[in-house]
Design a protein around this motif. Sequence first.
Motif, PDB file in Angstrom:
ATOM      1  N   GLY A 211     -16.642  13.863  -0.748  1.00 33.72           N
ATOM      2  CA  GLY A 211     -16.473  14.509   0.554  1.00 33.72           C
ATOM      3  C   GLY A 211     -15.030  14.763   0.938  1.00 33.72           C
ATOM      4  N   GLY A 212     -14.093  14.595   0.001  1.00 38.58           N
ATOM      5  CA  GLY A 212     -12.681  14.795   0.294  1.00 38.58           C
ATOM      6  C   GLY A 212     -12.141  16.124  -0.186  1.00 38.58           C
ATOM      7  N   GLU A 213     -10.877  16.399   0.141  1.00 39.40           N
ATOM      8  CA  GLU A 213     -10.185  17.613  -0.275  1.00 39.40           C
ATOM      9  C   GLU A 213      -8.882  17.235  -0.955  1.00 39.40           C
ATOM     10  OE1 GLU A 213     -11.320  20.599  -0.189  1.00 39.40           O
ATOM     11  OE2 GLU A 213     -13.117  20.234   1.017  1.00 39.40           O
ATOM     12  N   PHE A 214      -8.472  18.022  -1.921  1.00 38.08           N
ATOM     13  CA  PHE A 214      -7.249  17.729  -2.657  1.00 38.08           C
ATOM     14  C   PHE A 214      -6.005  18.175  -1.892  1.00 38.08           C
ATOM     15  CE2 PHE A 214      -4.005  18.102  -5.887  1.00 38.08           C
ATOM     16  CZ  PHE A 214      -4.265  17.043  -6.739  1.00 38.08           C
ATOM     17  N   LEU A 215      -6.065  19.364  -1.281  1.00 40.04           N
ATOM     18  CA  LEU A 215      -4.939  19.909  -0.523  1.00 40.04           C
ATOM     19  C   LEU A 215      -5.349  20.154   0.925  1.00 40.04           C
ATOM     20  CD1 LEU A 215      -3.584  22.588  -3.051  1.00 40.04           C
ATOM     21  CD2 LEU A 215      -2.653  20.296  -2.636  1.00 40.04           C
ATOM     22  N   SER A 216      -4.362  20.207   1.796  1.00 37.21           N
ATOM     23  CA  SER A 216      -4.619  20.544   3.197  1.00 37.21           C
ATOM     24  C   SER A 216      -5.123  21.977   3.288  1.00 37.21           C
ATOM     25  CB  SER A 216      -3.339  20.383   4.019  1.00 37.21           C
ATOM     26  OG  SER A 216      -2.322  21.250   3.526  1.00 37.21           O
ATOM     27  N   ALA A 217      -5.664  22.339   4.426  1.00 30.17           N
ATOM     28  CA  ALA A 217      -6.253  23.668   4.607  1.00 30.17           C
ATOM     29  C   ALA A 217      -5.250  24.786   4.356  1.00 30.17           C
ATOM     30  CB  ALA A 217      -6.839  23.787   6.014  1.00 30.17           C
ATOM     31  N   SER A 222      -0.546  17.607   0.203  1.00 30.22           N
ATOM     32  CA  SER A 222      -1.668  16.929  -0.438  1.00 30.22           C
ATOM     33  C   SER A 222      -2.572  16.301   0.620  1.00 30.22           C
ATOM     34  CB  SER A 222      -1.156  15.846  -1.392  1.00 30.22           C
ATOM     35  OG  SER A 222      -0.500  14.819  -0.665  1.00 30.22           O
ATOM     36  N   ALA A 223      -3.844  16.152   0.276  1.00 33.14           N
ATOM     37  CA  ALA A 223      -4.796  15.561   1.217  1.00 33.14           C
ATOM     38  C   ALA A 223      -5.666  14.502   0.542  1.00 33.14           C
ATOM     39  CB  ALA A 223      -5.689  16.653   1.813  1.00 33.14           C
ATOM     40  N   PRO A 377      -7.668  22.666  -7.699  1.00 33.43           N
ATOM     41  CA  PRO A 377      -6.562  23.082  -6.835  1.00 33.43           C
ATOM     42  C   PRO A 377      -5.499  23.754  -7.697  1.00 33.43           C
ATOM     43  CG  PRO A 377      -6.456  20.732  -7.253  1.00 33.43           C
ATOM     44  CD  PRO A 377      -7.756  21.195  -7.825  1.00 33.43           C
ATOM     45  N   VAL A 378      -4.883  24.789  -7.171  1.00 28.70           N
ATOM     46  CA  VAL A 378      -3.902  25.558  -7.940  1.00 28.70           C
ATOM     47  C   VAL A 378      -2.616  25.709  -7.141  1.00 28.70           C
ATOM     48  CG1 VAL A 378      -3.385  27.780  -9.007  1.00 28.70           C
ATOM     49  CG2 VAL A 378      -5.681  26.831  -9.182  1.00 28.70           C
ATOM     50  N   ILE A 379      -1.494  25.351  -7.764  1.00 27.04           N
ATOM     51  CA  ILE A 379      -0.173  25.570  -7.161  1.00 27.04           C
ATOM     52  C   ILE A 379       0.725  26.190  -8.228  1.00 27.04           C
ATOM     53  CG2 ILE A 379      -0.495  23.584  -5.631  1.00 27.04           C
ATOM     54  CD1 ILE A 379       1.557  22.064  -7.357  1.00 27.04           C
ATOM     55  N   ALA A 411       0.429  11.357  -4.408  1.00 25.34           N
ATOM     56  CA  ALA A 411       0.527  12.279  -3.280  1.00 25.34           C
ATOM     57  C   ALA A 411       1.981  12.633  -2.984  1.00 25.34           C
ATOM     58  CB  ALA A 411      -0.137  11.671  -2.046  1.00 25.34           C
ATOM     59  N   ALA A 412       2.855  11.641  -3.072  1.00 26.12           N
ATOM     60  CA  ALA A 412       4.282  11.899  -2.826  1.00 26.12           C
ATOM     61  C   ALA A 412       4.845  12.866  -3.871  1.00 26.12           C
ATOM     62  CB  ALA A 412       5.062  10.580  -2.864  1.00 26.12           C
ATOM     63  N   GLU A 413       4.431  12.709  -5.129  1.00 24.69           N
ATOM     64  CA  GLU A 413       4.903  13.604  -6.186  1.00 24.69           C
ATOM     65  C   GLU A 413       4.382  15.018  -5.989  1.00 24.69           C
ATOM     66  OE1 GLU A 413       5.183  12.297 -10.305  1.00 24.69           O
ATOM     67  OE2 GLU A 413       4.477  10.307  -9.684  1.00 24.69           O
TER      68      GLU A 413
END
Length: 419
Positions: A211-217, A222-223, A377-379, A411-413
Amino acid sequence: MKTRTKVAAALAAALLASACSQGSATKAPSGEGGRTTLRYFTFSAAPDHVKDLDAIVAAFEKQNPSIDVVVETAPFDEYFTKLQTSIAGGTAPDTFELNYENFVTYAGAGSLLDLGAVGGDGDLSAYAAESLNAFKRDGKQYALPASFSTVVLFYNKDLFEEAGVDLPTADWTWADEQAAAEKLTDRKKGVYGDFQPVQFFEFYKTLKQAGGEFLSADGKKSAFDSPQGVKAAEWLVSKVGRTMPTEAEIGGTADYDTNLFKSGKLAMWHNGIWQFAGLKDVPFEWDVVVEPGDAGKASAVFHNAVAVSSTTKLGKEAYAWARFLSSSDVAASTRIASSWELPPVADQQVLAGYLKDPKPANRQAVFDALESIALPPVIKRQQEMQDAVTKELSEAASGRKPVPDALKAAAAEVDALLG
């Protein structure tokens, strides 16, 4: 997967020569008689589908007698390092395979040719719209979708029946999987109940299941350092040394999980449908089912495409090959007949034949998995993000860090990469 680095052009040439030696290279470049040699670099063909790709190449060359396609392959875990090295060294192949996750990086770096510039207003209606759009950037088509695949839960029916454990169903949850895995694990016999790699690709999917997300909206932060993220990571880490081997037991052995399943020593295996062809002759009964979920279902779906190097001098020829490999009837039928992933075609009748193959029996699970998709997730700094998450998860899996600390560090990285 390794961090991409720039090295000398001589090393780039050597690496690609090595890659070529690992797969099919049916012709040596000649350039004689007005013939053109086109290089294609791929990770998905080897080792199980080199002959299938050769068949597609032969059909293309028959229709295009002035073009010779030379195929070069590399394993997935080496592929992108070698590709980036060749691009940096000025020895890029004319055409090459790209997955959805790395597409953004290559398109943003100017490494890909705008296919509209060489293909004009060619009819692209043969492709499924969602697959085609996945490889667009700023309104331009920088690659053509060639295949898609899903990840499912493989299981050894014989091991389940011998242990008197009920077979997996589409309604299973994590708890059901864990209970079965514990009953099926017999470390004295070298039998393990489950195998799910503790790495980025499994984490973003299990995070979605939790039920979580990897990135913010807005995609700027990171989320995953969240209660759901901790639950997902702990789900993966909890299997290590309990119902699946430890890192020390695996010992860096390539394809350890594949060999374990093929040897009849693994009851459940989280992997992709590209494994079907390699399991045709195993001496036990096996099948697949949609992966269990937690808060909900979520299945990983991977898209691969054919791109053309922005530096190629053979733009029109490269486009012709990309179109043929990704949308021709020959390519589609070859993929389906050999269980080499699936063609991203708009005509669903083309896919109907896939269900007729009796092994595995529950091929419908491949399509059922599409009902709840977890896209990666893609960056822009994709590879670095994947490596950072996998590294910290490995720290947790080995017991060197508690899961919350590992996620906080990851998350910090990732935030630094996004900044």
